[in-house]
Design an enzyme around this catalytic site. Sequence first.
Site, PDB file in Angstrom:
ATOM      1  N   THR A   1      -8.771   8.795   8.480  1.00 24.15           N
ATOM      2  CA  THR A   1      -8.355   7.613   7.941  1.00 24.15           C
ATOM      3  C   THR A   1      -8.168   6.324   8.915  1.00 24.15           C
ATOM      4  O   THR A   1      -7.242   5.639   8.676  1.00 24.15           O
ATOM      5  CB  THR A   1      -6.905   7.952   7.122  1.00 24.15           C
ATOM      6  OG1 THR A   1      -6.118   8.562   8.118  1.00 24.15           O
ATOM      7  CG2 THR A   1      -7.215   8.901   5.857  1.00 24.15           C
TER       8      THR A   1
ATOM      9  N   LYS B   1       0.746  -1.392  -0.025  1.00 28.24           N
ATOM     10  CA  LYS B   1       0.031  -0.139  -0.045  1.00 28.24           C
ATOM     11  C   LYS B   1       0.887   1.294   0.088  1.00 28.24           C
ATOM     12  O   LYS B   1       1.658   1.476   0.800  1.00 28.24           O
ATOM     13  CB  LYS B   1      -0.917  -0.008   1.036  1.00 28.24           C
ATOM     14  CG  LYS B   1      -1.894  -1.182   1.019  1.00 28.24           C
ATOM     15  CD  LYS B   1      -2.331  -1.434   2.516  1.00 28.24           C
ATOM     16  CE  LYS B   1      -1.691  -1.776   3.802  1.00 28.24           C
ATOM     17  NZ  LYS B   1      -2.658  -2.079   5.046  1.00 28.24           N
TER      18      LYS B   1
ATOM     19  N   GLY C   1      -8.064   3.163  10.825  1.00 32.07           N
ATOM     20  CA  GLY C   1      -8.488   1.836  10.431  1.00 32.07           C
ATOM     21  C   GLY C   1      -8.397   1.478   9.010  1.00 32.07           C
ATOM     22  O   GLY C   1      -9.040   0.560   8.575  1.00 32.07           O
ATOM     23  N   THR C   2      -7.945   2.223   8.114  1.00 36.89           N
ATOM     24  CA  THR C   2      -7.864   1.870   6.522  1.00 36.89           C
ATOM     25  C   THR C   2      -7.214   0.662   6.437  1.00 36.89           C
ATOM     26  O   THR C   2      -7.881  -0.041   5.379  1.00 36.89           O
ATOM     27  CB  THR C   2      -7.502   2.975   5.823  1.00 36.89           C
ATOM     28  OG1 THR C   2      -5.926   3.365   6.432  1.00 36.89           O
ATOM     29  CG2 THR C   2      -8.255   4.286   5.782  1.00 36.89           C
ATOM     30  N   GLY C   3      -6.053   0.493   6.979  1.00 38.99           N
ATOM     31  CA  GLY C   3      -5.525  -0.769   6.739  1.00 38.99           C
ATOM     32  C   GLY C   3      -6.302  -2.087   7.122  1.00 38.99           C
ATOM     33  O   GLY C   3      -6.504  -2.986   6.460  1.00 38.99           O
ATOM     34  N   CYS C   4      -6.987  -1.901   8.374  1.00 37.62           N
ATOM     35  CA  CYS C   4      -7.702  -3.025   8.798  1.00 37.62           C
ATOM     36  C   CYS C   4      -8.879  -3.254   8.045  1.00 37.62           C
ATOM     37  O   CYS C   4      -9.242  -4.395   7.422  1.00 37.62           O
ATOM     38  CB  CYS C   4      -8.263  -2.829  10.182  1.00 37.62           C
ATOM     39  SG  CYS C   4      -7.069  -2.409  11.462  1.00 37.62           S
TER      40      CYS C   4
END
Length: 259
Positions: free
Chosen positions: A204, A172, A206-209
């Site tokens: 943003t 990412k 928690g975008t990765g989760c």
Amino acid sequence: MQRVLIIAGSDSSGGAGIQADIKTVTCLGGYAMTAITALTVQNTLGVSDVMAVPPSIITAQAMACLDDIGADAIKTGMLADIAVMEAVSLVIEGAKVFTVIDPVMVAKGGHALMNHHAVDAMKALMLPLADLLTPNAPEAAALTGLKVETEDDMRKAGEALLAMGAKNVLLKGGHIETPDVVDLLITRKGEHRFTSERIDTRHTHGTGCTLASACAALTREARPLEETVGLARDYVGGAILMAPGLGEGHGPLRHNWLL
């Protein structure tokens, strides 16, 4: 209905971790189950405390789900230490389902969620079990020892992570300073490049989760992986654009925007 077992930490503010994972899987039509690895005290301003869950209880939670309901995919998030990774790796090996591993190391506010000894365990135990590994640039740098500051750096780090055992890597690029956000899906068959307009927002959390859980919820045997990732990115993009503006720090996404 896609059954997804999520093995991750809890976020008391609901924006990341288990809470974001459950919302994501549910809003994408799946059935979410959980094995909680840690309780965090956090909000949009950051993490102030963490309480670990004993590895035996993590395993028991996971096996209670797998032995009864079963799973079509597993997604992992916060795995703070070596003992937790040892326990979780055994669960994944036994389950034999598509596994998305999000190598969560640092919370959005900068709080370390993995001790430095655990990075080696992540490389040795978890990477070889990843059907899809979803690191951001700092996580990829920590795992490979390479600098990850440009798109070409991302490509080299992705190739290195494949060589370390991951079957597919979604690297990412949100941390890379470019006009558009570039994500690279690097597989043993080649590379797929995704681009999207960078959204100027602080919301943003928690975008990765959310992205990793979306990939787990949307994966299908007959669906190409690049299509799964594209659908997951679209979902996350909509959730960022329609973020509710909560909190005074890094605010959460609107996970239910599709509804």
